[in-house]
Every structure is written in structure tokens, then in C-alpha cells.
Design a protein around this motif. Structure first.
Motif, short mmCIF file in Angstrom:
data_model
loop_
_atom_site.label_atom_id
_atom_site.label_comp_id
_atom_site.label_asym_id
_atom_site.label_seq_id
_atom_site.Cartn_x
_atom_site.Cartn_y
_atom_site.Cartn_z
N GLY A 105 42.72 41.81 57.16
CA GLY A 105 42.88 41.10 55.79
C GLY A 105 41.39 41.17 54.91
N MET A 106 40.32 41.29 55.79
CA MET A 106 38.98 41.41 54.97
C MET A 106 38.99 42.77 54.12
SD MET A 106 37.09 38.83 54.86
CE MET A 106 35.72 39.82 54.30
N HIS A 107 39.72 43.92 54.34
CA HIS A 107 39.50 44.95 53.38
C HIS A 107 40.07 44.72 51.95
CE1 HIS A 107 40.12 47.80 57.10
NE2 HIS A 107 39.16 47.26 57.21
N THR A 108 40.81 43.45 51.77
CA THR A 108 40.76 43.23 50.23
C THR A 108 39.37 42.86 49.86
OG1 THR A 108 42.90 41.81 50.92
CG2 THR A 108 41.51 41.08 49.05
N CYS A 109 38.55 42.37 50.49
CA CYS A 109 37.20 42.13 49.93
C CYS A 109 36.31 43.78 49.98
CB CYS A 109 36.56 41.22 50.72
SG CYS A 109 36.77 39.62 50.53
N ALA A 110 36.75 44.34 50.95
CA ALA A 110 36.09 45.82 51.07
C ALA A 110 36.45 46.88 49.87
CB ALA A 110 36.44 46.44 52.50
N VAL A 111 37.55 46.54 49.44
CA VAL A 111 38.32 47.29 48.39
C VAL A 111 37.93 46.64 47.20
CG1 VAL A 111 40.61 48.35 47.15
CG2 VAL A 111 39.93 48.62 49.65
N GLY A 112 38.32 45.24 46.90
CA GLY A 112 38.08 44.61 45.68
C GLY A 112 36.94 44.40 45.17
N ILE A 113 35.96 44.18 45.98
CA ILE A 113 34.62 43.63 45.62
C ILE A 113 34.04 44.87 44.82
CG2 ILE A 113 32.27 42.76 46.06
CD1 ILE A 113 33.41 41.03 48.10
N PRO A 114 33.79 45.83 45.18
CA PRO A 114 33.17 47.21 44.60
C PRO A 114 33.81 47.52 43.31
CG PRO A 114 33.63 47.63 46.79
CD PRO A 114 34.11 46.37 46.91
N ILE A 115 35.33 47.02 43.08
CA ILE A 115 35.93 47.51 41.69
C ILE A 115 35.38 46.28 41.06
CG2 ILE A 115 38.12 47.51 40.66
CD1 ILE A 115 39.28 48.89 43.44
N LEU A 116 35.37 45.05 41.52
CA LEU A 116 35.00 44.05 40.56
C LEU A 116 33.59 44.17 40.27
CD1 LEU A 116 35.18 41.24 39.63
CD2 LEU A 116 34.53 40.23 41.79
N GLU A 117 32.73 44.49 40.94
CA GLU A 117 31.30 44.91 40.66
C GLU A 117 31.34 45.77 39.57
OE1 GLU A 117 26.77 46.12 42.18
OE2 GLU A 117 28.68 46.68 43.34
N ASP A 118 32.02 47.06 39.70
CA ASP A 118 32.09 48.13 38.56
C ASP A 118 32.38 47.65 37.32
OD1 ASP A 118 30.98 49.71 40.55
OD2 ASP A 118 32.84 50.89 40.75
N GLU A 119 33.60 47.00 37.14
CA GLU A 119 34.31 46.43 35.88
C GLU A 119 33.50 45.34 35.43
OE1 GLU A 119 36.88 47.83 34.60
OE2 GLU A 119 36.95 49.30 36.24
N TYR A 120 32.62 44.42 36.37
CA TYR A 120 31.98 43.24 35.90
C TYR A 120 30.66 44.17 35.03
CZ TYR A 120 28.79 39.38 35.44
OH TYR A 120 27.96 38.35 34.86
N ASN A 121 30.03 44.93 35.59
CA ASN A 121 29.03 45.70 35.08
C ASN A 121 29.33 46.24 33.84
OD1 ASN A 121 27.31 44.91 37.35
ND2 ASN A 121 27.51 46.93 38.38
N ALA A 122 30.37 47.18 33.81
CA ALA A 122 31.01 47.74 32.44
C ALA A 122 31.15 46.60 31.55
CB ALA A 122 32.07 48.58 32.87
N TYR A 123 31.82 45.56 31.87
CA TYR A 123 32.13 44.66 30.67
C TYR A 123 30.86 43.75 30.18
CZ TYR A 123 34.32 40.33 28.62
OH TYR A 123 34.56 39.50 27.71
N SER A 124 29.93 43.42 31.19
CA SER A 124 28.65 42.82 30.58
C SER A 124 27.54 43.64 30.11
CB SER A 124 28.27 41.91 32.17
OG SER A 124 27.74 42.66 33.05
N ASN A 125 27.90 44.89 30.51
CA ASN A 125 26.96 45.98 29.98
C ASN A 125 25.56 45.70 30.74
OD1 ASN A 125 26.35 48.21 28.61
ND2 ASN A 125 25.41 46.96 26.88
N HIS A 126 25.51 45.45 31.94
CA HIS A 126 24.28 45.17 32.70
C HIS A 126 24.67 45.55 34.21
CE1 HIS A 126 24.95 41.08 33.54
NE2 HIS A 126 24.39 41.35 34.54
N SER A 127 23.79 45.91 35.31
CA SER A 127 24.05 46.24 36.42
C SER A 127 23.70 44.85 37.23
CB SER A 127 23.39 47.38 37.29
OG SER A 127 23.63 48.64 36.44
N MET A 128 24.81 44.41 38.29
CA MET A 128 24.35 43.43 39.14
C MET A 128 23.37 43.52 40.02
SD MET A 128 27.29 41.52 41.50
CE MET A 128 28.19 41.05 40.29
#
Length: 251
Positions: A105-128
């Protein structure tokens, strides 16, 4: 009718001798298409005759596949648990396999968090940026010491929720605190569920193949896991044929 019954009995006796199990799905399949049944049986049989793994190990891998959250084939799970016990598996060994599989079940985080980081960085226009404090660094080092690997998503998870990470760490490592099944077999279980048709998690598969080799696994053993997992498609028959048989009986 008597001749057909005798034929089925001969088939079931041969199946029991070769693979150690027989069930109503096998029987129904052999009845409706005997020529395909022979092909099907030979496909399932190969890992039992290659002498790479003993029968108990094969059954534990089958348990892992069928207990996986991405599959959950109850009829096959019941069959392979019973067969594993016949071949000498203990309750403790089977339960350790289930613990290992449940962490999928933790593969939800393994797949989801990198995508969240990429999309958040693109939306906020800065690198986390991720900065671990002393306690978090210790937790990270503890994880690496116990498991032998780390991914960036865990840095983000650790900073976001240290309490959740701590509970995850204990959950993940619990089977590794005991010697009920070997380290190599634990990695085999991970390889099986990460390479399953219903999951195909490449990042985890690479990590666990690497770890299995470190624990002494051979190329042939890992190849054999893929052959066993490839029979996962037989779940189609175990789910569908009882429904077909019942539907025909109601006509």
C-alpha cells in the motif's frame, strides 16, 4: 458418464502427484476443454519440475501473489495456503509473507509523492527544498541501515509527517526484525509482488532484485520467480469459471 468420471479422476490424481493440488476449477476446465487443460497444466507445472525452488517456497510465492492488494484472488489464495501447509509451511511463515505483502500500500506514496512534488514545483514556480533536522536524519539513517535503500519521496514524507513515517518504518521493518523466513526469501516475495501483472512497479523491482543478489540469489532463482508470477493470469479461470458453471446450471 462413467468413462468421463474416470478420466477426470485420472487427471486429478496426476495433477495431485505433479503439483500437489486440485480444485473444482481445474476439474471444470479439464471437462470443457481437455486439450487446452493439458496446455494450461504444463504452463503451471514448469516451476514445480525445474527443481530451482522447493515446493514450499513456490507456494509461499503464490500466496504472496494472490494475497497482494493488487490481485486478491481468494480461491487461489485458499488453495496455495493449504498447499503450503501440506509442504511444511508454518502459520508463522505464512503470516510473515502476508506482512511483507501488506506494505505494498505504501507504493501509493512511492508513486504519488514524486508526481505531487513535480506538479507543485511547476505550479508554484520554485523547487521544493527538503531539510532534515537531527531527529529526521537519524530516522533516515535507521531506515537505510535496516532496509539498505532510500528514495527522495521518503525525505518529503519524513519532513511532512514524522509520526506517520515512524509508524511506516516500524510496519515495514517488523518482518526484518525476525528470522522466521530468510532475507533472501523476503526479497523474493517483494520481487514477486512488484513484478506481478497487476502491479509492475519497476522502481521497487530493481531495488529488490539488487538486494536479492546481495543476499546470494542466483539469476536462475530470480528468473524462476518471474515464471511463477507469470501464471497469475490463471486467476481469470479461477474467478470466471465458477461463475460460468453456475450460470449454465441455472439455464
Amino acid at each position: 458418464m462413467e468413462a468421463n468420471s474416470n478420466t477426470n479422476k485420472t487427471i486429478s490424481n496426476a495433477q495431485l502427484k505433479e503439483m500437489g493440488y486440485w480444485d473444482s476449477t481445474m476439474e471444470y476446465l479439464s471437462t470443457i476443454d481437455s486439450s487446452f487443460y493439458t496446455i494450461y497444466k504444463d504452463f503451471l507445472l514448469t516451476p514445480y519440475t525445474n527443481n530451482i525452488f522447493d515446493a514450499k517456497t513456490i507456494e509461499l510465492i503464490h500466496i504472496a501473489i494472490n494475497a497482494s492488494p493488487t490481485n486478491l484472488c481468494q480461491s487461489k489464495l485458499e488453495m496455495h495456503i493449504k498447499n503450503a501447509i501440506i509442504h511444511g509451511a508454518t502459520i508463522e511463515e505464512i503470516f510473515e509473507v502476508l506482512k511483507l505483502v501488506s506494505v505494498l500500500g505504501m507504493h501509493t506514496c512511492a508513486v504519488g509523492i514524486p508526481i505531487l512534488e513535480d506538479e507543485y514545483n511547476a505550479y508554484s514556480n520554485h523547487s521544493m527544498s527538503v531539510c532534515l533536522n537531527e531527529k529526521q536524519t537519524e530516522q533516515k539513517n535507521q531506515f537505510i541501515k535496516k532496509m539498505g535503500y532510500w528514495n527522495r519521496f521518503r525525505d518529503i514524507l519524513l519532513v511532512n509527517d514524522g509520526q506517520f513515517f515512524e509508524s511506516y518504518l516500524k510496519y515495514l521493518t517488523n518482518p526484518w526484525e525476525k528470522d522466521i523466513i530468510s532475507e533472501k526469501l523476503k526479497e523474493f516475495i517483494y520481487i514477486a509482488i512488484d513484478s506481478s501483472t497487476t502491479h509492475l512497479f519497476e522502481k521497487g523491482l530493481r531495488i529488490h532484485i539488487r538486494n536479492a543478489l546481495k543476499y546470494g540469489a542466483t539469476f536462475e532463482e530470480i528468473m524462476e520467480i518471474f515464471k511463477i508470477v507469470s501464471t497469475q493470469g490463471s486467476s481469470t479461470f479461477h474467478i470466471s469459471l465458477p461463475i460460468l458453471e453456475e450460470a449454465i446450471s441455472e439455464i
